[in-house]
Design an enzyme around this catalytic site. Sequence first.
Site, PDB file in Angstrom:
ATOM      1  N   LYS A   1       0.841  -1.203   0.000  1.00 28.17           N
ATOM      2  CA  LYS A   1       0.000   0.000   0.000  1.00 28.17           C
ATOM      3  C   LYS A   1       0.878   1.255   0.000  1.00 28.17           C
ATOM      4  O   LYS A   1       0.638   2.192  -0.755  1.00 28.17           O
ATOM      5  CB  LYS A   1      -0.927   0.010   1.230  1.00 28.17           C
ATOM      6  CG  LYS A   1      -2.102  -0.955   1.103  1.00 28.17           C
ATOM      7  CD  LYS A   1      -2.833  -1.171   2.422  1.00 28.17           C
ATOM      8  CE  LYS A   1      -3.878  -2.273   2.271  1.00 28.17           C
ATOM      9  NZ  LYS A   1      -4.465  -2.706   3.540  1.00 28.17           N
TER      10      LYS A   1
ATOM     11  N   GLN B   1      -4.643  -1.480   9.863  1.00 31.49           N
ATOM     12  CA  GLN B   1      -4.555  -2.804   9.244  1.00 31.49           C
ATOM     13  C   GLN B   1      -5.099  -3.861  10.206  1.00 31.49           C
ATOM     14  O   GLN B   1      -4.683  -3.941  11.363  1.00 31.49           O
ATOM     15  CB  GLN B   1      -3.090  -3.103   8.879  1.00 31.49           C
ATOM     16  CG  GLN B   1      -2.883  -4.415   8.144  1.00 31.49           C
ATOM     17  CD  GLN B   1      -3.484  -4.404   6.735  1.00 31.49           C
ATOM     18  OE1 GLN B   1      -3.351  -3.453   5.978  1.00 31.49           O
ATOM     19  NE2 GLN B   1      -4.162  -5.493   6.395  1.00 31.49           N
TER      20      GLN B   1
ATOM     21  N   ASP C   1     -10.797   3.132   4.415  1.00 29.23           N
ATOM     22  CA  ASP C   1     -11.277   1.758   4.240  1.00 29.23           C
ATOM     23  C   ASP C   1     -12.801   1.685   4.159  1.00 29.23           C
ATOM     24  O   ASP C   1     -13.355   0.663   3.757  1.00 29.23           O
ATOM     25  CB  ASP C   1     -10.829   0.918   5.450  1.00 29.23           C
ATOM     26  CG  ASP C   1      -9.715  -0.049   5.101  1.00 29.23           C
ATOM     27  OD1 ASP C   1      -9.497  -0.297   3.907  1.00 29.23           O
ATOM     28  OD2 ASP C   1      -9.076  -0.558   6.049  1.00 29.23           O
TER      29      ASP C   1
END
Length: 295
Positions: A55, A99, A122
């Site tokens: 990422k 994460q 997200d």
Amino acid sequence: MAEAQILDGKSLAAGIRASLAKRVARLKRERGITPGIAVLLVGDDPASQIYVRNKAKAAAEAGFLPREVKLPASASETEVLRTVEDFNNDDAIHGFLVQLPLPPQVDALRVIDAVDPAKDADGFHVFNAGLVASGRGGVVPATPLGCMALIRLARREMAGLEAVVIGRSNSVGKPTAQLLLRENCTVTIAHSRSKDLASIARRADILVAAVGKGELVRGEWIKPGATVIDVGINRIDLGGGKSKIVGDVAYDEAVKVAGAITPVPGGVGPMTIACLLQNTLMLCCSRLGIDLPGE
Ligand code: NAD
């Protein structure tokens, strides 16, 4: 039966990232703003470390300002929440994510609830989930967004098609089903308690597998000509220290029956990263109160 169309997520994602890079450069040139994306990694889960690295690399290549904060596996919930608060208050960060999975002493829901919905790259915050579920905008989680873009390569018109999503997670299964519903598909969500998964799957013109069980979906579960999106990432131990990644779909069988199919790797995975960057640029623009810049 004609050969299945291979839905190449790697090249579709590269195109999206190239387009984002031009938009980010324009934002910098015209407004002096560099969109910042941050990731919080807690612990040393090897798969998470790879995702975070990929990422950050993709973000930097597209001109974003990436930030990575690592906390040890022993970090307390308070420490994690403090970092989330720092990200919330940092004007240089326009979107960020924590994460998952988090270590057992940290309540993931409490952490997601602490993310500012306006920086929720997200789209996991309940505020965004609610907006998406009710068709009122919001941040769409990156993986479902990527799945829809891949489906569109094969299906220009989805209205009236039977769609089956296997898996009902908040991050993948449920939002993907909602997006398919928005496209006027007739949607079935199957899950671990569903009976006769094979016959449910066989109804699908569009089949999305988001389960986390290697090669669960067999070739004979697939309706001839169906569009098959394989979200699963499963590491299979081959012995002798070797392993390989497979999806939730038995690809070699499915490719002979499907009309279109995503490979694993190289399907949904790269799209998730590209869509995460897209979400971050969108959040940056809405913070500035401007439209997404052109290329
Ligand atoms: P999850 O564990 O949160 O959810 C799995 C879902 O599968 C659950 O809803 C469960 O009901 C269902 N399920 C479990 N066993 C089943 C069975 N035998 N039959 C039918 N349904 C069953 O997982 P998730 O976060 O949704 O991820 C699913 C998979 O997708 C994992 O392999 C994950 O690594 C992968 N993933 C990939 C990407 C990507 O970018 N490619 C992104 C997110 C997740």
